[in-house]
Every structure is written in structure tokens, then in C-alpha cells.
Design an enzyme around this catalytic site. Structure first.
Site, PDB file in Angstrom:
ATOM      1  N   LYS A  65      32.082  33.699  47.926  1.00  0.00           N
ATOM      2  CA  LYS A  65      33.148  33.750  46.926  1.00  0.00           C
ATOM      3  C   LYS A  65      32.746  34.667  45.774  1.00  0.00           C
ATOM      4  O   LYS A  65      33.538  35.482  45.306  1.00  0.00           O
ATOM      5  CB  LYS A  65      33.460  32.331  46.409  1.00  0.00           C
ATOM      6  CG  LYS A  65      34.212  31.486  47.437  1.00  0.00           C
ATOM      7  CD  LYS A  65      34.260  30.020  47.065  1.00  0.00           C
ATOM      8  CE  LYS A  65      34.873  29.201  48.207  1.00  0.00           C
ATOM      9  NZ  LYS A  65      34.791  27.758  48.019  1.00  0.00           N
ATOM     10  N   GLN A 118      32.875  23.122  43.949  1.00  0.00           N
ATOM     11  CA  GLN A 118      32.579  23.185  45.379  1.00  0.00           C
ATOM     12  C   GLN A 118      32.380  21.777  45.932  1.00  0.00           C
ATOM     13  O   GLN A 118      31.569  21.006  45.418  1.00  0.00           O
ATOM     14  CB  GLN A 118      31.318  24.044  45.600  1.00  0.00           C
ATOM     15  CG  GLN A 118      30.979  24.284  47.051  1.00  0.00           C
ATOM     16  CD  GLN A 118      32.038  25.097  47.803  1.00  0.00           C
ATOM     17  OE1 GLN A 118      32.553  26.088  47.303  1.00  0.00           O
ATOM     18  NE2 GLN A 118      32.367  24.660  49.007  1.00  0.00           N
ATOM     19  N   ASP A 142      42.157  26.194  43.060  1.00  0.00           N
ATOM     20  CA  ASP A 142      42.100  25.598  44.402  1.00  0.00           C
ATOM     21  C   ASP A 142      43.398  24.870  44.739  1.00  0.00           C
ATOM     22  O   ASP A 142      43.635  24.528  45.902  1.00  0.00           O
ATOM     23  CB  ASP A 142      40.935  24.594  44.483  1.00  0.00           C
ATOM     24  CG  ASP A 142      39.743  25.159  45.237  1.00  0.00           C
ATOM     25  OD1 ASP A 142      39.930  26.123  46.001  1.00  0.00           O
ATOM     26  OD2 ASP A 142      38.640  24.616  45.071  1.00  0.00           O
TER      27      ASP A 142
END
Ligand code: NDP
Length: 285
Positions: A54, A98, A121
Site C-alpha cells: 500500500k 490494518q 476503507d
């Protein structure tokens, strides 16, 4: 006849190039550099690889990144404090925590603490509610990436039977809504579904998001169907495979995503898309 391969890597590359120019424009015309913060707690090797990928993708697109690394034994409050600090930082437009988090941390509470305006997200209940009510703001990256791929392939969705296997909040449920909004007739299958194969055989668009290697075989696929394999499974020999048995499915499907090189690259590209959008919105653009 062999299916057309949906090249997620190529589609993602094209999208990342578009995003790079959008970022350049934001920097040049408005003095805004989009910023993404990633909170990583612990040493999970798979998470470390995801985070590294990422970061790399962000850097290439000109998006600034900040890494918040916390020890495996970090407390729930320490993680909450880190999220709060990022919420208050005007240079950070997107926050990603995460997953999975270690057991001592209440994952739901942490995700709910992210400012919905920075929830790139798309996991915050506010953004999920917006999606449900048809006013999407941040949509989860994987299902959003799947829609982008389908559109890039020029696949018409109106009136089609879409079957999604998996009902997670991250993939299955938002995917179902996105396909519903595009006028598919949607069926969601899960671990208690009776006769999964029969449902699959009805699908014009089949999305597998389970996490079981090779569970969808060619005999479960309608000839000519579009097959999207979200699953990522690591086999004992170290290789990565999806939920779909590619070799048998490719002979029946009309179009199919490979694993790796299908949905995975799209997920990362959509994270960049959401971060750039967050920066724009924060500036009122
Ligand atoms: P979850 O474990 O949260 O959900 C899995 C779903 O599969 C559940 O709804 C479960 O049903 C269902 N399921 C399990 N067994 C069966 C079965 N035998 N028949 C039918 N349905 C079944 O996983 P995620 O949604 O988070 O992820 C799914 C997969 O996608 C994983 O392999 C993950 O690694 C991958 N993934 C890939 C991404 C990418 O970028 N390519 C991004 C995110 C995920 P029930 O609800 O009844 O338990």
C-alpha cells in the site's frame, strides 16, 4: 472455449496513472498533497506485506504516507489514541487500520473511532449506512474495485443474475448492494446455503469471497458467466490461489479474474482512489 481473462493488474495500473495526474493537479493547483496513515499493530507477516504494498502504491501516485507501527502488546487505549491523533491531523486525509488486530484490542471500537470523513476503507457504520441508503461516500475498496473491473470490461449488468458467495461486511454485503444498484438480481450465499452449486449455476455474474481454495469448480459455473475471484488463499507450497478452480472455470466462464493479478491490485488502487477523494472533500473541492 476459453474465457477472457480480466487483467486486474493492467486495469489497476491505468487507474493509478489517472490518480497520479489527479494528485499532481491537487498539489499544483491547490497545494494539497493527499495523505494516508496506516496503523499496523504487531508483526503479522501477511499484514506487513500488505502495508508495504500500500505504501509503495501511494508513493508512486504521489500520495504521502505515514506509518504508525505499534507493538503486538499495545493496549486498546494506545491504539484509540493513535486513531484520535490522526483524526485531528489536517495533513492526513485517509486512515487505515490494518486488520486483524491483536486480541486485547476491540476491533469494532477502533474502526468506529475513525473519522468517517477519513474512513478510506469504508468500514465505518456511517459509511456503510450511506451505502445502504444509496448515498455512497466511501465504499469498501474490494467491492468497489470489482465494480470498476466489470465496467472496464464493458459487461452489462442490468437484469443479470448476480450471485455472491460470502456475506462479510468488508466484501460480500457491500458487493451485493453495489450490484443491486446496478440493477442485478442479487443472491448472497454463505456457509449455511443449501445447494450452493445450484445457485452458482444460475449466476451471470459470480463473485466468490470465501477464503477456501478451489471451492468453485467449472461444473458450478454457467457457460459465459463473468467470474470474479476475490479469495486469496496461500497453499502449503507457498503459492497463492483464489476460491475458484481456475483451470476448470476458465473453460466455461465468459470472463474470469486470475489470482494473483485480479481483484488484489484493484483493492489497492481503490484505496488510492478513496484517499484522493477524501483529500478533495476535505478541501471542499
Ligand atoms: P470472511 O471470513 O469474513 O467471510 C467469508 C464468507 O464465506 C462468510 O460469509 C462465510 O459464511 C462464507 N463461507 C464460508 N464457508 C463457506 C462455504 N462452505 N460455502 C459458502 N460460503 C461459505 O472473509 P472476507 O469476506 O474477509 O474475505 C473472503 C476472502 O477474500 C478471503 O480469502 C480473503 O483473503 C479475500 N479477500 C481478498 C481481498 C482482495 O483484495 N483480493 C480483500 C479482502 C478479502 P458465514 O457468514 O455463514 O460464516
Amino acid at each position: 472455449m476459453s474465457a477472457e481473462i480480466i487483467d486486474g493488474k493492467a486495469i489497476a495500473k491505468e487507474l493509478r496513472a489517472t490518480l497520479k495526474s489527479e494528485v499532481e493537479e491537487l498539489v499544483d493547483d491547490h497545494g494539497i498533497t493527499p495523505g494516508l496513515a496506516v496503523v499496523l499493530v504487531g508483526e503479522d507477516p501477511a499484514s506487513q506485506v500488505y502495508v508495504r504494498n500500500k505504501h509503495r502504491a501511494c508513493e508512486r501516485a504521489g500520495i504521502a504516507t505515514r506509518d504508525i507501527r505499534m507493538d503486538e502488546d499495545a493496549t486498546h487505549q494506545e491504539v484509540m489514541d493513535a486513531v484520535q491523533e490522526l483524526n485531528n491531523d489536517p495533513n492526513i486525509h485517509g486512515i487505515l487500520v490494518q486488520l486483524p488486530l491483536p486480541d486485547q484490542i476491540d476491533e469494532e471500537e477502533v474502526l468506529n473511532a475513525i473519522d468517517p470523513a477519513k474512513d478510506v476503507d469504508g468500514f465505518h457504520p456511517f459509511n456503510l449506512g450511506m451505502l445502504l441508503s444509496g448515498q455512497p461516500t466511501f465504499v469498501a475498496c474490494t467491492p468497489k474495485g470489482v465494480m470498476h473491473m466489470i465496467d472496464e470490461m464493458g459487461i452489462d449488468l442490468t437484469g443479470k443474475e448476480a450471485v455472491i458467495i460470502g456475506r462479510s461486511t468488508i466484501v460480500g454485503k457491500p458487493q451485493a448492494l453495489l450490484l443491486l444498484y446496478r440493477h442485478c438480481t442479487v443472491t448472497i450465499c454463505h456457509s449455511r446455503t443449501q445447494d450452493l452449486a445450484e445457485h452458482c449455476r444460475n449466476a451471470d455474474v459470480l463473485v466468490a469471497a470465501v477464503g477456501r481454495p478451489h471451492m468453485i469448480t467449472g461444473d458450478m459455473i454457467k457457460p459465459g458467466a463473468t467470474v470474479i475471484d476475490v479469495g486469496i488463499n496461500r497453499l502449503e507450497d507457498g503459492s497463492l490461489v483464489g476460491d475458484v478452480d481456475f483451470d476448470s472455470a476458465v473453460e466455461v466462464a465468459g470472463a474470469i479474474t486470475p489470482v494473483p493479478g485480479g481483484v488484489g491490485p484493484m483493492t489497492i488502487a481503490m484505496l488510492l482512489r478513496n484517499t484522493v477523494d477524501a483529500a478533495r472533500r476535505a478541501a471542499g473541492l
